[in-house]
Design an enzyme around this catalytic site. Structure first.
Site, PDB file in Angstrom:
ATOM      1  N   HIS A  18      -7.401  -5.543  -9.737  1.00 39.94           N
ATOM      2  CA  HIS A  18      -7.549  -6.182  -8.441  1.00 39.94           C
ATOM      3  C   HIS A  18      -8.789  -7.171  -8.895  1.00 39.94           C
ATOM      4  O   HIS A  18      -9.531  -6.989  -9.380  1.00 39.94           O
ATOM      5  CB  HIS A  18      -8.145  -5.154  -7.543  1.00 39.94           C
ATOM      6  N   ASP A  51      -8.062  -0.023  -2.989  1.00 35.64           N
ATOM      7  CA  ASP A  51      -8.881  -0.438  -4.049  1.00 35.64           C
ATOM      8  C   ASP A  51     -10.046   0.341  -4.439  1.00 35.64           C
ATOM      9  O   ASP A  51     -11.188  -0.423  -4.447  1.00 35.64           O
ATOM     10  CB  ASP A  51      -9.103  -1.970  -3.504  1.00 35.64           C
ATOM     11  N   ILE A  65       0.970  -1.208  -0.179  1.00 30.45           N
ATOM     12  CA  ILE A  65       0.092   0.033   0.010  1.00 30.45           C
ATOM     13  C   ILE A  65       1.037   1.039   0.002  1.00 30.45           C
ATOM     14  O   ILE A  65       1.618   1.609   0.736  1.00 30.45           O
ATOM     15  CB  ILE A  65      -0.825  -0.166   1.055  1.00 30.45           C
TER      16      ILE A  65
HETATM   17  C1  GRF Z   1      -3.248 -10.641  -9.728  1.00 33.31           C
HETATM   18  O1  GRF Z   1      -4.243 -11.549  -9.656  1.00 33.31           O
HETATM   19  C2  GRF Z   1      -3.982  -9.382  -9.405  1.00 33.31           C
HETATM   20  O2  GRF Z   1      -5.197  -9.222  -9.493  1.00 33.31           O
HETATM   21  C3  GRF Z   1      -3.248  -9.233  -8.030  1.00 33.31           C
HETATM   22  O3  GRF Z   1      -2.163  -9.978  -7.853  1.00 33.31           O
HETATM   23  C4  GRF Z   1      -2.359 -11.015  -8.550  1.00 33.31           C
HETATM   24  C5  GRF Z   1      -0.786 -11.395  -9.163  1.00 33.31           C
HETATM   25  O4  GRF Z   1      -0.719 -11.249 -10.380  1.00 33.31           O
HETATM   26  N1  GRF Z   1      -3.280  -7.810  -7.865  1.00 33.31           N
HETATM   27  P1  GRF Z   1       0.785 -11.426 -11.288  1.00 33.31           P
HETATM   28  O5  GRF Z   1       0.828 -12.702 -11.772  1.00 33.31           O
HETATM   29  O6  GRF Z   1       2.007 -11.150 -10.470  1.00 33.31           O
HETATM   30  O7  GRF Z   1       0.678 -10.384 -12.395  1.00 33.31           O
END
Ligand code: GRF
Length: 224
Positions: free
Chosen positions: A116, A152, A99
């Protein structure tokens, strides 16, 4: 302030883990569907797979190691300085698990995106798959939104929606939602890069019309 040689939107992509969304952006860029330059990938953790993806694509990567730095303020100051040096048009949070403080987010208001895994405003925060199943929801999905200091809660641009079936568990939901993210995240960035999507103080505009709600792509109809 796009790349003066190519006209491409300059991205900085922030990651914490696997980087599958980063990969989707890299892939769409490679096929020419996404007119962007990825100026750098920045990770808050050393050794994550997203950094290997960046290296394989020949993209500069920077690690701003949260644990080694040890506190939120110093981390944000270092990250902020790195971003300033890169001068991105758009900061893309792609599985970035920190965050960020309000001052840093405010500096990039309208120029910072996140994906998200829920149909925001439902289920901000963590563990969305478990919470959706526990609540017996009929729908789940993912949202691309502009980032504001509230977690978010920034204006939503695009959603991918799936119907939750009786056979679904956390793993199946995650797989389906993430494959949708790999479609909608590049699509949202493309909208910004091509000027179709504009963020203004009064909301998000698409093709000259203000959005009352995010555009929704259904898994059943998805062919983007
Ligand atoms: C994703 O599903 C996203 O929604 C969330 O973190 C997850 C990780 O994704 N914020 P990634 O494979 O590291 O892009």
């Amino acid at each position: 302030m796009s790349n003066s040689d190519t006209g491409a939107l300059r991205l900085a992509v922030l990651v914490s883990g696997s980087g599958s969304n980063l990969q989707a952006i890299i892939d769409r860029r490679r096929t020419g569907e996404l007119p962007v330059d990825i100026t750098a990938v920045i990770s808050d953790r050393p050794g994550v797979y997203a950094l290997e993806r960046a290296a394989a694509a020949g993209i500069e990567s920077i690690t701003v190691d949260y644990r080694a730095i040890g506190n939120r303020e110093a981390f944000a100051a270092t990250l902020g300085a790195q971003l300033e040096a890169l001068a991105p048009d758009l900061v893309v949070l792609a599985g970035f698990m920190r965050i960020l403080p309000a001052a840093l987010v405010d500096r990039y208001r309208g120029r910072m995106l996140n994906v998200h895994p829920s149909l925001l405003p439902k289920y901000p925060g963590l563990d969305t798959y478990r919470r959706v199943l526990a609540a017996g929801d009929r729908w789940h999905g993912s949202t691309v939104h502009f980032v504001t200091p509230e977690l978010d809660a920034g204006p939503a641009l695009l959603q991918y929606r799936i119907a939750v079936g009786p056979g679904d568990d956390e793993a199946t939901l995650r797989a389906r939602v993430q494959s949708g993210e790999h479609r909608i995240y590049p699509l949202a960035i493309r909208g910004i890069a091509t000027g179709r999507v504009v963020y203004r103080h009064d909301g998000i505009w698409l093709d000259g019309r203000r959005l009352d709600a995010p555009v929704v792509i259904d898994e059943a109809a998805a062919c983007v």
